[in-house]
Design a protein around this motif. Structure first.
Motif, PDB file in Angstrom:
ATOM      1  N   PHE A   1      25.517  41.119  39.958  1.00  0.00           N
ATOM      2  CA  PHE A   1      26.729  41.780  40.456  1.00  0.00           C
ATOM      3  C   PHE A   1      27.820  40.780  40.822  1.00  0.00           C
ATOM      4  O   PHE A   1      29.012  41.066  40.667  1.00  0.00           O
ATOM      5  CB  PHE A   1      26.373  42.638  41.667  1.00  0.00           C
ATOM      6  N   THR A   2      27.437  39.597  41.320  1.00  0.00           N
ATOM      7  CA  THR A   2      28.438  38.614  41.749  1.00  0.00           C
ATOM      8  C   THR A   2      28.614  37.474  40.745  1.00  0.00           C
ATOM      9  O   THR A   2      29.230  36.463  41.060  1.00  0.00           O
ATOM     10  CB  THR A   2      28.038  37.999  43.110  1.00  0.00           C
ATOM     11  N   GLY A   3      28.095  37.645  39.521  1.00  0.00           N
ATOM     12  CA  GLY A   3      28.133  36.565  38.545  1.00  0.00           C
ATOM     13  C   GLY A   3      29.325  36.560  37.614  1.00  0.00           C
ATOM     14  O   GLY A   3      29.380  35.782  36.666  1.00  0.00           O
ATOM     15  N   CYS A   4      30.304  37.435  37.847  1.00  0.00           N
ATOM     16  CA  CYS A   4      31.522  37.513  37.024  1.00  0.00           C
ATOM     17  C   CYS A   4      31.216  37.749  35.543  1.00  0.00           C
ATOM     18  O   CYS A   4      31.959  37.299  34.665  1.00  0.00           O
ATOM     19  CB  CYS A   4      32.363  36.236  37.176  1.00  0.00           C
ATOM     20  N   ALA A   5      30.104  38.428  35.266  1.00  0.00           N
ATOM     21  CA  ALA A   5      29.768  38.730  33.877  1.00  0.00           C
ATOM     22  C   ALA A   5      30.631  39.864  33.332  1.00  0.00           C
ATOM     23  O   ALA A   5      30.990  39.880  32.157  1.00  0.00           O
ATOM     24  CB  ALA A   5      28.286  39.092  33.761  1.00  0.00           C
ATOM     25  N   GLN A   6      30.978  40.823  34.199  1.00  0.00           N
ATOM     26  CA  GLN A   6      31.742  41.986  33.741  1.00  0.00           C
ATOM     27  C   GLN A   6      33.245  41.845  33.968  1.00  0.00           C
ATOM     28  O   GLN A   6      34.009  42.695  33.541  1.00  0.00           O
ATOM     29  CB  GLN A   6      31.264  43.255  34.474  1.00  0.00           C
ATOM     30  N   TYR A   7      33.669  40.801  34.646  1.00  0.00           N
ATOM     31  CA  TYR A   7      35.084  40.660  34.994  1.00  0.00           C
ATOM     32  C   TYR A   7      35.417  39.173  35.147  1.00  0.00           C
ATOM     33  O   TYR A   7      34.565  38.370  35.522  1.00  0.00           O
ATOM     34  CB  TYR A   7      35.376  41.386  36.318  1.00  0.00           C
ATOM     35  N   PRO A   8      36.658  38.774  34.849  1.00  0.00           N
ATOM     36  CA  PRO A   8      37.063  37.382  35.059  1.00  0.00           C
ATOM     37  C   PRO A   8      37.202  37.076  36.552  1.00  0.00           C
ATOM     38  O   PRO A   8      37.620  37.930  37.330  1.00  0.00           O
ATOM     39  CB  PRO A   8      38.426  37.285  34.360  1.00  0.00           C
ATOM     40  N   TRP A   9      36.877  35.868  36.928  1.00  0.00           N
ATOM     41  CA  TRP A   9      36.938  35.483  38.338  1.00  0.00           C
ATOM     42  C   TRP A   9      38.346  35.620  38.931  1.00  0.00           C
ATOM     43  O   TRP A   9      38.487  36.118  40.056  1.00  0.00           O
ATOM     44  CB  TRP A   9      36.430  34.049  38.503  1.00  0.00           C
ATOM     45  N   PRO A  10      39.426  35.201  38.228  1.00  0.00           N
ATOM     46  CA  PRO A  10      40.766  35.340  38.829  1.00  0.00           C
ATOM     47  C   PRO A  10      41.166  36.785  39.124  1.00  0.00           C
ATOM     48  O   PRO A  10      42.030  37.017  39.974  1.00  0.00           O
ATOM     49  CB  PRO A  10      41.701  34.734  37.768  1.00  0.00           C
ATOM     50  N   SER A  11      40.542  37.755  38.452  1.00  0.00           N
ATOM     51  CA  SER A  11      40.907  39.157  38.681  1.00  0.00           C
ATOM     52  C   SER A  11      40.469  39.649  40.053  1.00  0.00           C
ATOM     53  O   SER A  11      40.852  40.736  40.473  1.00  0.00           O
ATOM     54  CB  SER A  11      40.288  40.049  37.596  1.00  0.00           C
ATOM     55  N   LEU A  12      39.671  38.848  40.764  1.00  0.00           N
ATOM     56  CA  LEU A  12      39.209  39.223  42.101  1.00  0.00           C
ATOM     57  C   LEU A  12      40.165  38.777  43.200  1.00  0.00           C
ATOM     58  O   LEU A  12      39.817  38.848  44.379  1.00  0.00           O
ATOM     59  CB  LEU A  12      37.825  38.610  42.368  1.00  0.00           C
ATOM     60  N   SER A  13      41.341  38.327  42.842  1.00  0.00           N
ATOM     61  CA  SER A  13      42.280  37.788  43.826  1.00  0.00           C
ATOM     62  C   SER A  13      42.659  38.804  44.906  1.00  0.00           C
ATOM     63  O   SER A  13      43.015  38.428  46.022  1.00  0.00           O
ATOM     64  CB  SER A  13      43.547  37.277  43.127  1.00  0.00           C
ATOM     65  N   LYS A  14      42.558  40.101  44.592  1.00  0.00           N
ATOM     66  CA  LYS A  14      42.875  41.133  45.583  1.00  0.00           C
ATOM     67  C   LYS A  14      41.718  41.353  46.562  1.00  0.00           C
ATOM     68  O   LYS A  14      41.878  42.067  47.552  1.00  0.00           O
ATOM     69  CB  LYS A  14      43.237  42.442  44.876  1.00  0.00           C
ATOM     70  N   LEU A  15      40.555  40.781  46.249  1.00  0.00           N
ATOM     71  CA  LEU A  15      39.394  40.838  47.144  1.00  0.00           C
ATOM     72  C   LEU A  15      38.962  39.400  47.452  1.00  0.00           C
ATOM     73  O   LEU A  15      37.942  38.934  46.942  1.00  0.00           O
ATOM     74  CB  LEU A  15      38.232  41.597  46.486  1.00  0.00           C
ATOM     75  N   PRO A  16      39.729  38.691  48.258  1.00  0.00           N
ATOM     76  CA  PRO A  16      39.450  37.269  48.467  1.00  0.00           C
ATOM     77  C   PRO A  16      38.070  36.971  49.022  1.00  0.00           C
ATOM     78  O   PRO A  16      37.450  35.975  48.653  1.00  0.00           O
ATOM     79  CB  PRO A  16      40.553  36.834  49.442  1.00  0.00           C
ATOM     80  N   TRP A  17      37.541  37.844  49.888  1.00  0.00           N
ATOM     81  CA  TRP A  17      36.209  37.594  50.448  1.00  0.00           C
ATOM     82  C   TRP A  17      35.143  37.668  49.365  1.00  0.00           C
ATOM     83  O   TRP A  17      34.194  36.874  49.354  1.00  0.00           O
ATOM     84  CB  TRP A  17      35.898  38.603  51.558  1.00  0.00           C
ATOM     85  N   PHE A  18      35.301  38.612  48.419  1.00  0.00           N
ATOM     86  CA  PHE A  18      34.338  38.750  47.341  1.00  0.00           C
ATOM     87  C   PHE A  18      34.519  37.630  46.316  1.00  0.00           C
ATOM     88  O   PHE A  18      33.544  37.142  45.736  1.00  0.00           O
ATOM     89  CB  PHE A  18      34.507  40.110  46.663  1.00  0.00           C
ATOM     90  N   GLN A  19      35.760  37.209  46.130  1.00  0.00           N
ATOM     91  CA  GLN A  19      36.033  36.105  45.216  1.00  0.00           C
ATOM     92  C   GLN A  19      35.364  34.818  45.696  1.00  0.00           C
ATOM     93  O   GLN A  19      34.790  34.063  44.909  1.00  0.00           O
ATOM     94  CB  GLN A  19      37.546  35.893  45.075  1.00  0.00           C
ATOM     95  N   VAL A  20      35.412  34.582  47.012  1.00  0.00           N
ATOM     96  CA  VAL A  20      34.735  33.415  47.588  1.00  0.00           C
ATOM     97  C   VAL A  20      33.217  33.563  47.466  1.00  0.00           C
ATOM     98  O   VAL A  20      32.506  32.597  47.154  1.00  0.00           O
ATOM     99  CB  VAL A  20      35.148  33.229  49.064  1.00  0.00           C
ATOM    100  N   LEU A  21      32.720  34.775  47.687  1.00  0.00           N
ATOM    101  CA  LEU A  21      31.284  35.023  47.596  1.00  0.00           C
ATOM    102  C   LEU A  21      30.747  34.710  46.205  1.00  0.00           C
ATOM    103  O   LEU A  21      29.648  34.141  46.065  1.00  0.00           O
ATOM    104  CB  LEU A  21      30.993  36.489  47.954  1.00  0.00           C
ATOM    105  N   THR A  22      31.501  35.052  45.174  1.00  0.00           N
ATOM    106  CA  THR A  22      31.041  34.805  43.803  1.00  0.00           C
ATOM    107  C   THR A  22      30.936  33.312  43.493  1.00  0.00           C
ATOM    108  O   THR A  22      30.208  32.927  42.569  1.00  0.00           O
ATOM    109  CB  THR A  22      31.982  35.453  42.779  1.00  0.00           C
TER     110      THR A  22
END
Length: 201
Positions: free
Chosen positions: A127-148
């Motif tokens: 779920f946190t491996g960025c397999a389904q989505y690019p990492w920069p696309s998580l910029s609106k969820l900074p806490w989750f972006q850091v977690l990944t």
């Protein structure tokens, strides 16, 4: 185009982890086959290293198989000749890091708890491996972006994505190889220590 590199990365990581962890737990718990190898006239860390390398080879093959499968299912797969060095680095380092993680997990639990451990570890890993989505696309969820960023699969996914789709959205290209080297060092050290501890027991 953004999803296929993540599928390749997920295949590599999960294959490498499972290729070490499951057989190792069985060897230490039931069959005791590992004892024959530990009697060989070489350091026990070499036996552990062999398991990482063997798992990495299996993971690399599994990752490469995804290209014809993707071509068959999707009709085409993204590929860039310029990104070939980064692709090779991401696949090889990701496979080795996955093998080292599998060694760590395989020496950390007993056979009775391996299914629970994989349920607890693999789901968050995927779920946190960025397999389904690019990492920069998580910029609106900074806490989750850091977690990944704590997940080695993130760097395999982003390195593969940057190599196959260089014009797409992805992490800065020099970060994934360095992060995977760090993951290999950390999990390799932890796995070697765990292997020596179980071997002495």
């Amino acid at each position: 185009k953004q999803l296929f590199p993540g599928i390749v990365a997920m295949t590599i990581m999960l294959t490498a982890i499972q290729s070490v962890a499951f057989p190792l737990v069985i060897d230490f718990s039931f069959t005791k086959e590992i004892e024959d190898r530990l009697l060989a006239p070489l350091p026990s860390t070499w036996v552990a290293g062999e398991k990482i390398v063997f798992a990495a080879c299996r993971a690399i093959v599994a990752g490469l198989v995804m290209f014809p499968v993707g071509l068959l299912v999707l009709g085409s797969v993204p590929f860039s000749v310029d990104g070939l060095p980064l692709l090779i680095a991401s696949i090889v380092l990701g496979a080795l890091a996955g093998g080292a993680l599998g060694l760590t997990l395989g020496t950390a639990v007993t056979a009775q708890r391996i299914n629970i451990m994989f349920a607890i570890v693999l789901t968050p890993l995927i779920f946190t491996g960025c397999a389904q989505y690019p990492w920069p696309s998580l910029s609106k969820l900074p806490w989750f972006q850091v977690l990944t960023l704590l997940n080695p699969m993130t760097y395999v996914s982003e390195g593969t994505r940057a190599a196959l789709v260089p014009n797409g959205v992805h992490m800065t290209t020099w970060i994934p190889p360095l992060a995977l080297l760090l993951a290999l060092a950390v999990f390799g050290y932890a796995g070697m220590r765990g292997f020596r501890r179980r071997a002495i027991d």
